[in-house]
Design a protein around this motif. Structure first.
Motif, mmCIF file in Angstrom:
data_model
loop_
_atom_site.group_PDB
_atom_site.id
_atom_site.type_symbol
_atom_site.label_atom_id
_atom_site.label_comp_id
_atom_site.label_asym_id
_atom_site.label_seq_id
_atom_site.Cartn_x
_atom_site.Cartn_y
_atom_site.Cartn_z
ATOM 1 N N VAL A 1 0.844 -1.201 0.000
ATOM 2 C CA VAL A 1 0.000 0.000 0.000
ATOM 3 C C VAL A 1 0.873 1.242 0.000
ATOM 4 O O VAL A 1 0.594 2.222 -0.707
ATOM 5 N N ALA A 2 1.954 1.216 0.780
ATOM 6 C CA ALA A 2 2.883 2.350 0.811
ATOM 7 C C ALA A 2 3.486 2.594 -0.565
ATOM 8 O O ALA A 2 3.683 3.745 -0.987
ATOM 9 N N SER A 3 3.752 1.515 -1.292
ATOM 10 C CA SER A 3 4.363 1.672 -2.611
ATOM 11 C C SER A 3 3.444 2.395 -3.581
ATOM 12 O O SER A 3 3.912 3.083 -4.498
ATOM 13 N N TRP A 4 2.120 2.266 -3.390
ATOM 14 C CA TRP A 4 1.190 2.985 -4.265
ATOM 15 C C TRP A 4 1.353 4.488 -4.089
ATOM 16 O O TRP A 4 1.336 5.239 -5.067
ATOM 17 N N ALA A 5 1.495 4.926 -2.837
ATOM 18 C CA ALA A 5 1.687 6.356 -2.577
ATOM 19 C C ALA A 5 3.031 6.838 -3.104
ATOM 20 O O ALA A 5 3.209 8.028 -3.376
ATOM 21 N N SER A 6 3.967 5.908 -3.254
ATOM 22 C CA SER A 6 5.291 6.261 -3.780
ATOM 23 C C SER A 6 5.340 6.220 -5.297
ATOM 24 O O SER A 6 6.397 6.447 -5.893
ATOM 25 N N GLY A 7 4.197 5.887 -5.932
ATOM 26 C CA GLY A 7 4.131 5.887 -7.389
ATOM 27 C C GLY A 7 4.503 4.582 -8.044
ATOM 28 O O GLY A 7 4.723 4.533 -9.258
ATOM 29 N N LEU A 8 4.564 3.487 -7.248
ATOM 30 C CA LEU A 8 4.944 2.203 -7.814
ATOM 31 C C LEU A 8 3.696 1.399 -8.172
ATOM 32 O O LEU A 8 2.783 1.244 -7.363
ATOM 33 N N GLY A 9 3.652 0.895 -9.386
ATOM 34 C CA GLY A 9 2.526 0.071 -9.813
ATOM 35 C C GLY A 9 1.287 0.892 -10.111
ATOM 36 O O GLY A 9 1.241 2.100 -9.892
ATOM 37 N N ASP A 10 0.258 0.204 -10.609
ATOM 38 C CA ASP A 10 -0.986 0.895 -10.939
ATOM 39 C C ASP A 10 -2.170 0.345 -10.136
ATOM 40 O O ASP A 10 -3.327 0.575 -10.481
ATOM 41 N N ASN A 11 -1.882 -0.392 -9.061
ATOM 42 C CA ASN A 11 -2.954 -0.872 -8.198
ATOM 43 C C ASN A 11 -3.424 0.240 -7.267
ATOM 44 O O ASN A 11 -2.683 1.184 -6.979
ATOM 45 N N LYS A 12 -4.640 0.123 -6.782
ATOM 46 C CA LYS A 12 -5.202 1.127 -5.871
ATOM 47 C C LYS A 12 -6.206 0.456 -4.946
ATOM 48 O O LYS A 12 -6.682 -0.658 -5.231
ATOM 49 N N PRO A 13 -6.558 1.095 -3.810
ATOM 50 C CA PRO A 13 -7.418 0.438 -2.825
ATOM 51 C C PRO A 13 -8.727 -0.088 -3.392
ATOM 52 O O PRO A 13 -9.183 -1.177 -3.011
ATOM 53 N N GLU A 14 -9.329 0.667 -4.285
ATOM 54 C CA GLU A 14 -10.638 0.255 -4.801
ATOM 55 C C GLU A 14 -10.569 -0.932 -5.751
ATOM 56 O O GLU A 14 -11.615 -1.439 -6.198
ATOM 57 N N ASP A 15 -9.361 -1.415 -6.061
ATOM 58 C CA ASP A 15 -9.229 -2.613 -6.889
ATOM 59 C C ASP A 15 -9.462 -3.894 -6.098
ATOM 60 O O ASP A 15 -9.538 -4.984 -6.686
ATOM 61 N N PHE A 16 -9.567 -3.781 -4.759
ATOM 62 C CA PHE A 16 -9.614 -4.968 -3.918
ATOM 63 C C PHE A 16 -10.706 -4.848 -2.853
ATOM 64 O O PHE A 16 -11.106 -3.749 -2.477
#
Length: 317
Positions: free
Chosen positions: A101-116
């Motif tokens: 989850v931290a990596s999403w805020a750092s701009g890594l990957g294209d996953n997001k909370p609403e995907d799960f």
């Protein structure tokens, strides 16, 4: 205040919602074949151990095998991308942990909370900086003073770029304490790196390196929390040292893809929360310093979004 503590105000409502959902009619015949559990990090790490323990405990209530597969890479995003793109039919679960989850805020990957859809958050623990017990640095003050005088010379084994390991090192650098991030995809290699002299420290939760602590090979110097850890009362907090890095606890959850039917989620939630209530799980989580009351429903979803936002705010500060 940690994200886990922030959820306490809504946890009661979430549990009530989960109980109501559990009373719904389950998808007809579900499950009637094995359910794959994707572990989003390599074998031997905390996510892997948790995932395999959970798979073993939910097989009986679900009545089908739960094979585990490790899909490591990109700070957990490789496995989550597979979970997100598989059919949302309840036959694929995955580990969704705060490092990713931290990596999403750092701009890594294209996953997001609403995907799960989070079935339940089942573990949480603050992280520490550990050093080899036979190394030169005996206190956090010594280590940080050396890092200030020798920027980048102290190398820290981490779980990857963009994780809260990486975020914590960036926050320390803002405070004038520059240490070099050395990511390891294989957990076993990460744990061994400071003991073998390949790095000078490791950022980790105590449960993941418990065997090395108990063997006297690793020493905790600082806990990144607003409060001292009850199992390590002599270890100072980062806040005590004048660097308030807290709320970045490593939590671990079981999740499915968004779009999974409510009745399937309810059946999985009943199995997972039942597993967490078992004596076998209680012994396991005590051994890994990670016991919590499971967080489910809306509270669990909020925990994921709130943590991503917290990391984004920390990076922007």
């Amino acid at each position: 205040m940690t994200i886990f503590k922030k959820t306490n105000a809504v946890l009661g409502a979430a549990i009530l919602a989960g109980v109501c959902a559990a009373g719904a009619a389950f998808a007809e015949g579900y499950p009637d074949r094995p359910i794959e559990l994707i572990v989003t990090f390599g074998p031997g790490g905390g996510a892997d151990v948790m995932g395999r323990q959970m798979a073993k405990l939910v097989e009986a209530p679900l009545g089908v095998p739960i094979p585990v597969s490790n899909v490591a890479g990109a700070s957990g995003n490789a496995g989550l991308t597979q979970l997100r793109t598989n059919a949302a039919d309840g036959y694929t679960m995955g580990t969704l942990i705060s490092l990713t989850v931290a990596s999403w805020a750092s701009g890594l990957g294209d996953n997001k909370p609403e995907d799960f859809r989070v079935i339940a958050v089942v573990q949480s623990s603050p992280s520490f900086l550990f050093v080899p017990s036979n190394g030169p640095h005996k206190t956090a003050q010594d280590l940080m003073a050396y890092a200030k005088e020798h920027p980048g010379e102290i190398t820290v084994a981490t779980s990857g770029y963009g994780t809260q390991d990486d975020v914590t090192l960036k926050l320390l650098e803002k405070a004038g304490i520059k240490m070099e991030n050395v990511p390891f995809q294989a957990p076993a290699e990460r744990y061994a790196s400071p003991i073998g002299g390949h790095t000078q420290a490791i950022y980790e939760e105590p449960g993941d390196v418990a065997q090395f602590i108990q063997a006297g090979q690793l020493t905790p110097l600082v806990v990144f929390s607003s409060e001292r850890h009850p199992e390590f009362p002599d270890v100072p907090t980062s806040k005590e040292l004048g660097i308030d890095i807290s709320g970045l606890d490593n939590f671990r959850s079981i999740a499915v893809a968004a779009g999974t039917a409510d009745d399937i989620v309810a059946k999985l939630e009943t199995a997972v929360t039942g597993a967490v209530a078992s004596d076998e799980w209680k012994a396991f989580c005590q051994k890994t310093y990670s016991c919590i009351t499971p967080v489910t429903g809306a509270a669990a979803q909020s925990m994921i979004s709130d943590f991503r936002d917290l990391i984004a705010a920390q990076l922007g500060s």
